[in-house]
Design an enzyme around this catalytic site. Structure first.
Site, PDB file in Angstrom:
ATOM      1  N   ASP A   1       0.826  -1.198   0.000  1.00 39.66           N
ATOM      2  CA  ASP A   1       0.000   0.000   0.000  1.00 39.66           C
ATOM      3  C   ASP A   1       0.865   1.255   0.000  1.00 39.66           C
ATOM      4  O   ASP A   1       2.010   1.225   0.470  1.00 39.66           O
ATOM      5  CB  ASP A   1      -0.894   0.030   1.243  1.00 39.66           C
ATOM      6  CG  ASP A   1      -1.935  -1.077   1.243  1.00 39.66           C
ATOM      7  OD1 ASP A   1      -2.219  -1.609   0.156  1.00 39.66           O
ATOM      8  OD2 ASP A   1      -2.453  -1.407   2.326  1.00 39.66           O
TER       9      ASP A   1
ATOM     10  N   TYR B   1       7.126  -8.286   8.524  1.00 35.78           N
ATOM     11  CA  TYR B   1       6.756  -6.882   8.641  1.00 35.78           C
ATOM     12  C   TYR B   1       7.066  -6.344  10.037  1.00 35.78           C
ATOM     13  O   TYR B   1       6.943  -7.072  11.027  1.00 35.78           O
ATOM     14  CB  TYR B   1       5.253  -6.690   8.415  1.00 35.78           C
ATOM     15  CG  TYR B   1       4.752  -7.029   7.041  1.00 35.78           C
ATOM     16  CD1 TYR B   1       4.649  -6.062   6.057  1.00 35.78           C
ATOM     17  CD2 TYR B   1       4.369  -8.329   6.731  1.00 35.78           C
ATOM     18  CE1 TYR B   1       4.164  -6.375   4.793  1.00 35.78           C
ATOM     19  CE2 TYR B   1       3.898  -8.659   5.468  1.00 35.78           C
ATOM     20  CZ  TYR B   1       3.798  -7.676   4.501  1.00 35.78           C
ATOM     21  OH  TYR B   1       3.332  -7.986   3.251  1.00 35.78           O
TER      22      TYR B   1
END
Length: 301
Positions: free
Chosen positions: A45, A73
């Protein structure tokens, strides 16, 4: 012809499609024109940063494997507010006065480690009856998002600040939504939360040590050697054992023929002729069959 990987450290505010477009633009400026195929191995994103593997040439045949690969992440969660997008881009839809402690945050992580069920964010790229979920959400259409099974291989608390919230690191399977994971962790703590930072630090075999900035990419467009930023095709296959092929065997594999009598265990391999990857092959009962061939005869052009 260029074959291999450019691993971008994608900055905030740039979408994956824009990042790939930047690679294509620099290839054109460097004189490669439109003859190089380009693809990416996993969407990020605009509000996320970090590892975006971009495949060139024959490496584009491996983007499906990269999409299926596990990823790591780092993400930060600010407690007390939840937005409709589950990140800073959305509007606040829930608030709470509850603020968990670091010990409480650590204590709930075991619930979210291993195979779990999670409901994807409404603002996601999932398709519902042919429409992207985020398009339906922006149009005001309420859709019930269905739970899905994912795996969190590892989840740990990195940092904790009473005012700013918690920062976690998660190693997750394909299809895991970090924003949903953050939402569910906050709810398990009796509060609500919003992702304030999301950074992919590893995708498949690629980590930040392989990554280049957009500035470095732009240097290539201005004349810097491609070798400074391009990793070989086989860099995307570091998790697959190699199998050496003779010139005769390599020729047979390139023609799609089955090799017999190979003294290896069953499994997926990358067949090499010398230093050149020839194909992904599946070995079963000492027989080798081609899964995906690579046409690297023009690698020196």
């Amino acid at each position: 012809m260029a074959h291999g990987w450019i691993i971008l450290d994608k900055p905030l505010g740039l979408g994956s499609t824009q990042a790939v477009a930047a690679v294509k633009r620099n290839l054109r400026e460097a004189g490669y024109g439109k003859k190089v195929k380009v693809g990416h191995g996993g969407t990020l994103d605009p509000l996320a940063s970090g590892i975006l593997p971009v495949a060139l040439g024959e490496a584009t045949k491996l983007t499906g494997r990269m999409l299926d690969a596990s990823k790591i992440y780092e993400f930060s969660v600010r407690f007390g507010e939840e937005t409709d997008t589950l990140d800073l881009e959305g509007k606040v839809i829930a608030t709470s006065e509850v603020r968990p402690t670091a010990e409480q945050a650590k204590a709930v992580l075991e619930r979210f480690t291993g195979p779990i069920e999670q409901v994807p964010p409404m603002y996601s790229a999932l398709k519902i009856d042919g429409e992207r979920a985020y398009d339906l959400a922006r149009a005001g259409v309420e859709v019930e998002m269905k739970s899905r099974s994912v795996t969190v291989f590892d989840l740990a608390l990195l940092r904790f600040d009473e005012a700013e919230g918690a920062t976690f690191v998660a190693h997750v399977s394909k299809g895991t939504y970090i924003r949903s994971l953050a939402r569910d962790i906050a709810r398990a703590l009796g509060t609500c939360g919003t992702v304030t930072l999301l950074r992919r630090i590893k995708a498949g075999p690629f980590d930040l040590s392989h990554a280049i900035s957009l500035d470095k990419l732009n240097e290539f467009g201005k004349g810097a050697p491609l070798e400074q930023i391009l990793l070989p095709l086989e860099a995307g296959l570091d998790d697959i054992p190699a199998i050496d092929l003779t010139p005769e065997q390599a020729g047979a594999v390139r023609q799609g023929r089955v090799l017999t009598g190979m003294p290896h265990e069953d499994g997926l391999y990358c067949g090499f002729e010398g230093a050149t990857p020839v194909a992904l092959v599946q070995l079963t009962d000492h027989e080798v069959r081609v899964v995906r061939g690579f046409n690297l005869s023009d690698v020196a052009e």
